[in-house]
Design a protein around this motif. Structure first.
Motif, PDB file in Angstrom:
ATOM      1  N   SER A   1       8.441  51.617  48.087  1.00 38.28           N
ATOM      2  CA  SER A   1       9.584  51.619  48.982  1.00 38.28           C
ATOM      3  C   SER A   1       9.526  52.858  49.859  1.00 38.28           C
ATOM      4  O   SER A   1       9.045  53.911  49.433  1.00 38.28           O
ATOM      5  CB  SER A   1      10.876  51.624  48.154  1.00 38.28           C
ATOM      6  OG  SER A   1      11.996  51.609  48.984  1.00 38.28           O
ATOM      7  N   ILE A   2      10.001  52.706  51.072  1.00 42.03           N
ATOM      8  CA  ILE A   2      10.074  53.851  51.979  1.00 42.03           C
ATOM      9  C   ILE A   2      11.367  53.724  52.785  1.00 42.03           C
ATOM     10  O   ILE A   2      11.818  52.623  53.098  1.00 42.03           O
ATOM     11  CB  ILE A   2       8.836  53.938  52.897  1.00 42.03           C
ATOM     12  CG1 ILE A   2       8.823  55.260  53.640  1.00 42.03           C
ATOM     13  CG2 ILE A   2       8.751  52.749  53.841  1.00 42.03           C
ATOM     14  CD1 ILE A   2       7.498  55.602  54.279  1.00 42.03           C
ATOM     15  N   LEU A   3      11.958  54.859  53.076  1.00 41.65           N
ATOM     16  CA  LEU A   3      13.185  54.901  53.860  1.00 41.65           C
ATOM     17  C   LEU A   3      12.952  55.811  55.058  1.00 41.65           C
ATOM     18  O   LEU A   3      12.606  56.984  54.904  1.00 41.65           O
ATOM     19  CB  LEU A   3      14.343  55.450  53.009  1.00 41.65           C
ATOM     20  CG  LEU A   3      15.673  55.649  53.730  1.00 41.65           C
ATOM     21  CD1 LEU A   3      16.289  54.308  54.099  1.00 41.65           C
ATOM     22  CD2 LEU A   3      16.630  56.446  52.866  1.00 41.65           C
ATOM     23  N   PHE A   4      13.128  55.262  56.242  1.00 43.12           N
ATOM     24  CA  PHE A   4      13.042  56.039  57.473  1.00 43.12           C
ATOM     25  C   PHE A   4      14.467  56.329  57.937  1.00 43.12           C
ATOM     26  O   PHE A   4      15.319  55.438  57.918  1.00 43.12           O
ATOM     27  CB  PHE A   4      12.319  55.258  58.581  1.00 43.12           C
ATOM     28  CG  PHE A   4      10.895  54.957  58.270  1.00 43.12           C
ATOM     29  CD1 PHE A   4       9.895  55.896  58.482  1.00 43.12           C
ATOM     30  CD2 PHE A   4      10.528  53.712  57.764  1.00 43.12           C
ATOM     31  CE1 PHE A   4       8.575  55.615  58.192  1.00 43.12           C
ATOM     32  CE2 PHE A   4       9.209  53.416  57.471  1.00 43.12           C
ATOM     33  CZ  PHE A   4       8.233  54.366  57.691  1.00 43.12           C
ATOM     34  N   ALA A   5      14.724  57.562  58.341  1.00 45.08           N
ATOM     35  CA  ALA A   5      16.047  57.945  58.822  1.00 45.08           C
ATOM     36  C   ALA A   5      15.922  58.530  60.222  1.00 45.08           C
ATOM     37  O   ALA A   5      15.094  59.401  60.464  1.00 45.08           O
ATOM     38  CB  ALA A   5      16.686  58.963  57.881  1.00 45.08           C
ATOM     39  N   ASP A   6      16.722  58.015  61.135  1.00 46.46           N
ATOM     40  CA  ASP A   6      16.820  58.553  62.489  1.00 46.46           C
ATOM     41  C   ASP A   6      18.166  59.261  62.553  1.00 46.46           C
ATOM     42  O   ASP A   6      19.212  58.612  62.673  1.00 46.46           O
ATOM     43  CB  ASP A   6      16.730  57.424  63.518  1.00 46.46           C
ATOM     44  CG  ASP A   6      16.848  57.929  64.945  1.00 46.46           C
ATOM     45  OD1 ASP A   6      16.770  59.157  65.169  1.00 46.46           O
ATOM     46  OD2 ASP A   6      17.032  57.089  65.853  1.00 46.46           O
ATOM     47  N   LEU A   7      18.125  60.579  62.419  1.00 47.77           N
ATOM     48  CA  LEU A   7      19.357  61.351  62.333  1.00 47.77           C
ATOM     49  C   LEU A   7      19.871  61.750  63.705  1.00 47.77           C
ATOM     50  O   LEU A   7      19.098  62.131  64.587  1.00 47.77           O
ATOM     51  CB  LEU A   7      19.127  62.609  61.488  1.00 47.77           C
ATOM     52  CG  LEU A   7      18.628  62.368  60.068  1.00 47.77           C
ATOM     53  CD1 LEU A   7      18.332  63.703  59.388  1.00 47.77           C
ATOM     54  CD2 LEU A   7      19.627  61.561  59.269  1.00 47.77           C
TER      55      LEU A   7
END
Length: 173
Positions: A109-115
């Protein structure tokens, strides 16, 4: 590439792909693919079904484009189309392989975050009350993220994940 591997899987191997595209706006988490923009309590993973004539990559890129259109944006002194939220793309893949020794399952699993970027409150004073509330929410969550990262880097016993909705969402299970 992962897409090629999924597309060219042998008969003894299958893949299950799940995804989530969500937005955290003023501490409210919503599914970016839900047209009604209902609030959710956590990342909700949806299965990705194989679509004829489209690769997995094409499907996921299409979903990201759709989600991008639903993001909360607004004008600031620095940017005409500024992101006013944090966006997340979570992707989970499970492979199931049937071997002579039995069934082998693997998952990643991977989580990308665009803050959203932080802003000075003095820069937000020219805007309405709503924009100032957005700025406060963004800055609070980014400060909390800094505190979590600092605690992790210093191997502190207590990691302050509960200080904001952003850091609670990013907390490992």
């Amino acid at each position: 590439m992962l897409s090629d591997r999924v597309e060219q899987a042998s008969e003894s191997t299958s893949y299950q792909i799940e995804y989530s595209l969500t937005e955290l706006y003023k501490d409210k988490l919503t599914n970016l693919l839900d047209e009604k923009r209902r609030e959710v309590s956590h990342f909700q993973l949806c299965p990705l079904f194989k679509t004829p004539n489209k690769t997995v990559s094409q499907q996921l890129l299409g979903l990201c484009e759709k989600a991008k259109k639903g993001r909360s944006t607004g004008r600031t002194d620095f940017n005409h189309d500024s992101s006013r939220s944090h966006a997340f793309f979570q992707f989970r893949i499970k492979s199931i392989e049937l071997t002579s020794a039995g069934r082998v399952e693997r998952m990643g699993s991977i989580l990308f975050a665009d803050l959203a970027g932080s802003e000075k409150m003095s820069d937000s004073l020219t805007f309405d009350k709503e924009r100032r509330i957005e700025t406060l929410s963004i800055n609070k969550s980014l400060t909390s993220l800094r505190d979590v990262l600092t605690a992790l880097a210093q191997n502190q016993e207590h990691i302050p994940y509960r200080n904001s909705r952003l850091t609670m969402l990013l907390q490992p299970y």
